[in-house]
Design an enzyme around this catalytic site. Structure first.
Site, PDB file in Angstrom:
ATOM      1  N   SER A 170      19.109  24.213 -13.234  1.00 48.33           N
ATOM      2  CA  SER A 170      17.693  24.220 -12.997  1.00 48.33           C
ATOM      3  C   SER A 170      18.159  25.102 -12.258  1.00 48.33           C
ATOM      4  CB  SER A 170      17.625  22.901 -12.170  1.00 48.33           C
ATOM      5  OG  SER A 170      16.178  23.031 -11.181  1.00 48.33           O
ATOM      6  N   TYR A 222      19.201  15.468  -6.077  1.00 45.99           N
ATOM      7  CA  TYR A 222      18.736  16.450  -7.057  1.00 45.99           C
ATOM      8  C   TYR A 222      19.681  17.414  -6.846  1.00 45.99           C
ATOM      9  CZ  TYR A 222      16.158  18.768 -11.099  1.00 45.99           C
ATOM     10  OH  TYR A 222      15.897  18.935 -12.460  1.00 45.99           O
TER      11      TYR A 222
HETATM   12  C1  BGC Z   1      12.671  19.954 -11.502  1.00 44.05           C
HETATM   13  C2  BGC Z   1      11.189  20.025 -12.051  1.00 44.05           C
HETATM   14  C3  BGC Z   1      10.652  21.238 -11.239  1.00 44.05           C
HETATM   15  C4  BGC Z   1      11.104  22.227 -11.606  1.00 44.05           C
HETATM   16  C5  BGC Z   1      11.126  23.625 -10.359  1.00 44.05           C
HETATM   17  C6  BGC Z   1      13.015  21.181 -12.172  1.00 44.05           C
HETATM   18  O1  BGC Z   1      14.550  21.587 -12.020  1.00 44.05           O
HETATM   19  O2  BGC Z   1      13.326  19.027 -12.656  1.00 44.05           O
HETATM   20  O3  BGC Z   1      10.651  19.381 -11.463  1.00 44.05           O
HETATM   21  O4  BGC Z   1       8.985  20.901 -11.390  1.00 44.05           O
HETATM   22  O5  BGC Z   1      13.105  22.621 -10.742  1.00 44.05           O
HETATM   23  O6  BGC Z   1      11.284  23.153  -9.390  1.00 44.05           O
END
Ligand code: BGC
Length: 256
Positions: free
Chosen positions: A144, A157
């Site tokens: 991400s 996360y």
């Molecule tokens: C998340 C999303 C988020 C994106 C940008 C991703 O890793 O799962 O929920 O919109 O990052 O912030």
């Protein structure tokens, strides 16, 4: 076709980026094991398998919790035996839930780390053994932009995705001599079920779009395309790095 005859396992493939990826890999000629988490996702996984088969390759669904070591060992063994080997692992399964740091219970923290980081490690280790024994393979982790962008309310996360960066780099070093490439794809904001909390709220969606120089959220197919390329021999000299696919979200668009 980029992946003719390749044998792939995609985790968390019953919806979202995982689903698009499984279907794209099949259209590129790969056989695909569609991993899904629980009975709730079984019908969706069956539909993805049907799409894989419509593309003309072998597809099968395997239920497994990627955070459970015994289930991962069994899943990778089943995938390798059903497909006759394993050339590609896409570590895609992931969860997220907004919780302020000071209100975060240990259980909240552990649940996210277990799926997003421990799950990726377990699948990487098991699939990596099969690939190293064969002398070739590719592992692509879905990280991400939060591999490097801090995100208030999502400390667990971000920690999981940041962890995925050095897991990937270390694995890339260890496995390169065995013929296995390892890299991450870092999506920005993508139109998938994980972002329902944004997509259901026009104001929140507008705020997210304002964070993206290209002015729109991405489509899962745009991430799947990056996975297909990274997995293919077109990327044969690429390992130990992250490919960012985010419409420019990581370019500090609010900075003046
Ligand atoms: C998340 C999303 C988020 C994106 C940008 C991703 O890793 O799962 O929920 O919109 O990052 O912030």
């Amino acid at each position: 076709m980029l992946l003719q005859g390749r044998r792939a396992l995609v985790t968390g493939a019953s919806s979202g980026i995982g689903q698009s990826t499984a279907e794209r890999l099949a259209r590129e000629g790969a056989s695909v094991c569609v991993n899904y988490y629980s009975d709730k996702e079984a019908d969706d996984a069956t539909r993805v398998v049907e799409a894989v088969r419509r593309a003309g390759t072998t597809g099968l669904a395997i239920r497994a919790d990627v955070g459970d070591e015994a289930q991962v060992v069994a899943m990778v063994a089943q995938a390798a035996s059903a497909l006759g080997g394993l050339d590609l692992l896409v570590n895609n399964a992931g969860i997220e839930k907004q919780i302020p740091l000071l209100a975060m219970a240990e259980a909240d923290w552990s649940a996210v780390l277990r799926t997003n980081l421990t799950g990726a490690f377990l699948c990487l280790r098991e699939a990596g053994k099969v690939m190293a024994a064969a002398g070739h393979g590719v592992i692509v982790n879905m990280s991400s932009v939060h591999e490097f962008i801090p995100w208030p309310g999502f400390a667990h996360y971000c920690a999981s995705k940041g962890g995925l960066q050095l897991l990937m780099k270390t694995a890339a070093r260890e496995l390169a001599p065995r013929g296995v490439r390892v890299c991450n794809i870092a999506p920005g904001a993508i139109v998938t079920p994980i972002n329902r909390f944004v997509l259901d709220d026009p104001e929140a969606e507008h705020q997210v779009e304002a964070e993206i120089p290209m002015g729109r959220m991405g489509q899962p197919e745009e991430i799947a395309a990056a996975v297909a390329w990274a997995a293919s021999s077109e990327a044969g000299y690429v390992t130990g790095t992250t490919l960012i696919v985010d419409g420019g979200m990581s370019l500090y668009p609010r900075f003046v």
